[in-house]
Enzyme design. Structure first.
Site, PDB file in Angstrom:
ATOM      1  N   HIS B 123      31.517  61.821  39.582  1.00  0.00           N
ATOM      2  CA  HIS B 123      30.919  62.198  38.293  1.00  0.00           C
ATOM      3  C   HIS B 123      31.831  63.257  37.666  1.00  0.00           C
ATOM      4  O   HIS B 123      32.488  64.009  38.387  1.00  0.00           O
ATOM      5  CB  HIS B 123      29.531  62.774  38.582  1.00  0.00           C
ATOM      6  CG  HIS B 123      28.695  63.094  37.391  1.00  0.00           C
ATOM      7  ND1 HIS B 123      28.910  64.202  36.605  1.00  0.00           N
ATOM      8  CD2 HIS B 123      27.618  62.460  36.860  1.00  0.00           C
ATOM      9  CE1 HIS B 123      28.004  64.232  35.640  1.00  0.00           C
ATOM     10  NE2 HIS B 123      27.198  63.190  35.766  1.00  0.00           N
ATOM     11  N   ASP B 199      28.902  66.608  46.724  1.00  0.00           N
ATOM     12  CA  ASP B 199      28.024  66.521  45.553  1.00  0.00           C
ATOM     13  C   ASP B 199      26.872  65.597  45.961  1.00  0.00           C
ATOM     14  O   ASP B 199      27.024  64.381  45.999  1.00  0.00           O
ATOM     15  CB  ASP B 199      28.796  65.959  44.359  1.00  0.00           C
ATOM     16  CG  ASP B 199      27.896  65.692  43.155  1.00  0.00           C
ATOM     17  OD1 ASP B 199      26.673  65.972  43.237  1.00  0.00           O
ATOM     18  OD2 ASP B 199      28.402  65.186  42.139  1.00  0.00           O
ATOM     19  N   GLN B 202      22.891  62.624  43.984  1.00  0.00           N
ATOM     20  CA  GLN B 202      22.230  61.317  44.104  1.00  0.00           C
ATOM     21  C   GLN B 202      21.811  61.044  45.541  1.00  0.00           C
ATOM     22  O   GLN B 202      21.367  59.936  45.861  1.00  0.00           O
ATOM     23  CB  GLN B 202      23.174  60.201  43.616  1.00  0.00           C
ATOM     24  CG  GLN B 202      23.645  60.343  42.186  1.00  0.00           C
ATOM     25  CD  GLN B 202      22.545  60.094  41.164  1.00  0.00           C
ATOM     26  OE1 GLN B 202      21.471  59.569  41.479  1.00  0.00           O
ATOM     27  NE2 GLN B 202      22.793  60.473  39.921  1.00  0.00           N
ATOM     28  N   LYS B 225      16.481  65.613  39.523  1.00  0.00           N
ATOM     29  CA  LYS B 225      16.561  64.234  40.000  1.00  0.00           C
ATOM     30  C   LYS B 225      15.681  64.011  41.224  1.00  0.00           C
ATOM     31  O   LYS B 225      15.616  62.908  41.757  1.00  0.00           O
ATOM     32  CB  LYS B 225      18.020  63.878  40.340  1.00  0.00           C
ATOM     33  CG  LYS B 225      18.965  63.882  39.145  1.00  0.00           C
ATOM     34  CD  LYS B 225      20.320  63.334  39.538  1.00  0.00           C
ATOM     35  CE  LYS B 225      21.442  63.757  38.614  1.00  0.00           C
ATOM     36  NZ  LYS B 225      21.385  63.187  37.268  1.00  0.00           N
ATOM     37  N   CYS B 367      29.170  59.363  32.781  1.00  0.00           N
ATOM     38  CA  CYS B 367      29.967  60.545  33.140  1.00  0.00           C
ATOM     39  C   CYS B 367      30.912  60.248  34.295  1.00  0.00           C
ATOM     40  O   CYS B 367      31.084  61.063  35.196  1.00  0.00           O
ATOM     41  CB  CYS B 367      29.069  61.743  33.472  1.00  0.00           C
ATOM     42  SG  CYS B 367      28.127  62.322  32.079  1.00  0.00           S
TER      43      CYS B 367
END
Lengths: 156, 410
Positions: B123, B199, B202, B225, B367
């Site tokens: 991302h 990261d 997700q 999220k 993104c």
């Protein structure tokens, strides 16, 4: 919600499926400008060749949705053979149809706000206003055209 | 026990909403998840009952607000297997958490030519901070390529990691759904003398997260999220790293002492939390953690695998060669993020047609423009699923997709 038929008018889909003036021009003498929509990744490339203040030829390329592609196609068809002054009036008239406030820095002549100019096929894009997210798709090609013309005029 | 999406849906007030006179089919949870009643109530309750500024307050309300903020920190720490609560730094979102590492650890430890390794499926949040450091400090940004099946191509990993100072990788791709082999990458990074950043934006909402098992040194994720409010994100880092890192933003809350000559910093993690923190948002995130724990993260993941399998089967069976779904084909190797192309129709137009049926998908570059370039497209349509989705949502997507033909297929 507004009808999708208002957005995807047949004439728009025709320009999308059979784009006019898609391609490239040699630079120079033409000028090339790129426009991006950072939100969705659409990109439009406009090639303009001016001769004696008239759009002698125009081509466009890039990738985008039906609205941005159809708008590019319609734009190229209507500005070809026009003077840069007429082109600016068309731009103002189109932006106004898209509910976009005139640029305060734009010294539009009193009679040149575009109200008197015929938009032709471009009128079909009127329905885009009911889908505000898509206004940027429709105006990207015009922003890019103005950029190209300004560059052509400064580079002489 | 398997999740019951019908019962879960009842916990989410927004699911009662109609859009264009039709029930909401929300397939954009990779962008943001909806919020269950307990999270909304926790935020409201904070403002109604104990709103006040945290730390240094000697009155009852301030004591309660401080306790609530620190309890939320403890809940998050436990949720991701952190060994100490003080390893949890609250940030605005995952983007800020990654920037925090780039701006503090990166500025203090990286110089001209120092390699930082990322991947082609990142991302922008895990790309641009490193581009900025490349421009400012001349770091050498290296890219792990991806294969056509959506997995990372690790053939040249040793060479890419040679001399590297940091490897920073998304645990799950927000476009392809690919679950990356984080432990393997962390071990390889450490063998090469590099630190490992994950990261997990997700990942944490969808899979049981254990930072020790990941083998990571830094982990960033965001609250919104994972059923939490917007405006709250998390950086987890090992204590010794946080201790050694210079502060991020300067101001109140992050100081021990300030004089006309200078300042000294507060202890970790407050050293990195300048200004009044997002208190209500942190309290809401704590409630989100409680909610997800109540569902059970193992069950959340099982549900995702089953539903992803159903979606892949349904869309492929129904549309065959007319649909291309990017990313791994095995549900066990991916998250519930389905980026697809349908009959060459531009994703903007696909999403517009789906909206008429109240089916919410995202269209664009998500993104991840470098990844789009690798995939050879400028945009995709993306349907992403979460705990409140079930097979009926997938069916609604599959049905509505055919409506695009009327406009775009001659």
């Amino acid at each position: 919600m507004p009808d999708l038929e208002d957005l995807y008018r047949e004439i728009i889909l025709d320009h999308y499926r059979n784009p006019r003036n898609r391609g490239e021009l040699d630079t120079p003498p033409a000028v090339r400008a790129e426009g991006f929509n950072p939100l969705c990744g659409d990109e439009v490339i406009v090639y303009v060749r001016l001769a004696n203040g008239v759009v002698d030829d125009i081509k466009f390329g890039g990738q985008g949705c039906s609205i941005s592609q159809a708008s590019s196609s319609m734009m190229s068809a209507i500005v070809k053979g026009r003077t840069t002054e007429e082109l600016h009036r068309l731009n103002r008239a189109f932006k106004s149809m898209m509910s976009i406030e005139p640029d305060p820095d734009d010294p539009a002549p009193a009679n040149g706000n575009g109200a008197d100019i015929k938009l032709g096929d471009l009128e079909a894009l009127k329905g885009v206003v009911k889908f505000p997210v898509r206004i940027k798709c429709a105006t990207l090609s015009w922003h890019t055209l103005i950029q190209a013309v300004e560059e052509a005029q400064t580079t002489g | 026990m398997a999740l019951d999406p019908g019962a879960i849906r009842a916990d989410f007030p927004i699911m009662c909403r109609q859009v264009h006179g039709r029930p909401l089919v929300y397939l954009d949870s990779a962008a943001t998840s909806h919020k269950p009643r307990p999270v909304i109530d926790a935020v409201t309750d904070y403002y109604e009952r104990f709103n006040s500024n945290v730390h240094r307050g000697s009155y009852q309300l301030a004591v309660e607000a401080t306790e609530a903020l620190e309890q939320a920190r403890a809940k998050v720490a436990q949720f991701i297997g952190a060994s100490q609560d003080s390893e949890i730094v609250f940030a605005k979102n995952a983007t800020e958490a990654i920037n925090l590492v780039a701006r503090t650890w990166g500025r203090a430890n990286l110089g001209p030519g120092d390699p930082v390794v990322i991947t082609e499926l990142e991302h922008h949040a895990n790309i641009v901070p490193w581009h900025m450091l490349a421009a400012e400090q001349g770091i050498d940004l290296r890219w792990i390529p991806i294969r056509s099946d959506g997995h990372l191509d690790l053939t040249d990993l040793d060479r890419l990691l040679d001399g590297a100072r940091l490897l920073s990788v998304a645990a799950v791709s927000n476009v392809l759904g690919t679950i990356n082999p984080i432990r393997q990458l962390a071990d390889a990074a450490h063998d090469a003398g590099a630190l490992m950043m994950v990261d997990a934006s997700q990942y944490t909402p969808h899979l049981p997260t254990d930072v020790a098992e990941m083998g990571a040194d830094f982990v960033a994720f965001t609250g919104h999220k994972m059923c939490g409010p917007t405006g709250i994100g998390v950086l987890w880092a090992k204590s010794e790293l946080l201790e050694a890192m210079p502060p991020f933003l300067g101001g109140g809350e992050m100081i021990l002492n300030v004089t006309k000559e200078g300042f000294s910093t507060a202890a970790v993690p407050w050293k990195f939390e300048a200004g009044t923190p997002p208190i209500a948002e942190a309290v809401g995130l704590g409630a989100a953690v409680d909610y997800l724990n109540g569902l059970g993260m193992e069950q959340v993941r099982e549900h995702e695998v089953a539903l992803t399998g159903y979606a892949l089967r349904t869309l492929n069976q129904r549309y065959g060669d007319d649909i291309t779904i990017h990313g791994p084909t095995e549900p066990a190797e991916r998250g519930g993020v389905l980026s697809f192309e349908y009959k060459g129709i531009h994703p903007h137009d696909v999403a517009q047609v789906l909206d008429r049926s109240a089916v919410c998908v995202r269209a664009g570059h998500h993104c991840a423009k470098p990844l789009m370039r690798v995939l050879g497209c400028s945009a995709t349509s993306r349907a992403s699923m979460y705990v409140y989705n079930d097979e009926s949502d997938v069916d609604a997507l599959a049905d509505a997709l055919a409506d695009a033909d009327a406009f775009f297929i001659e």
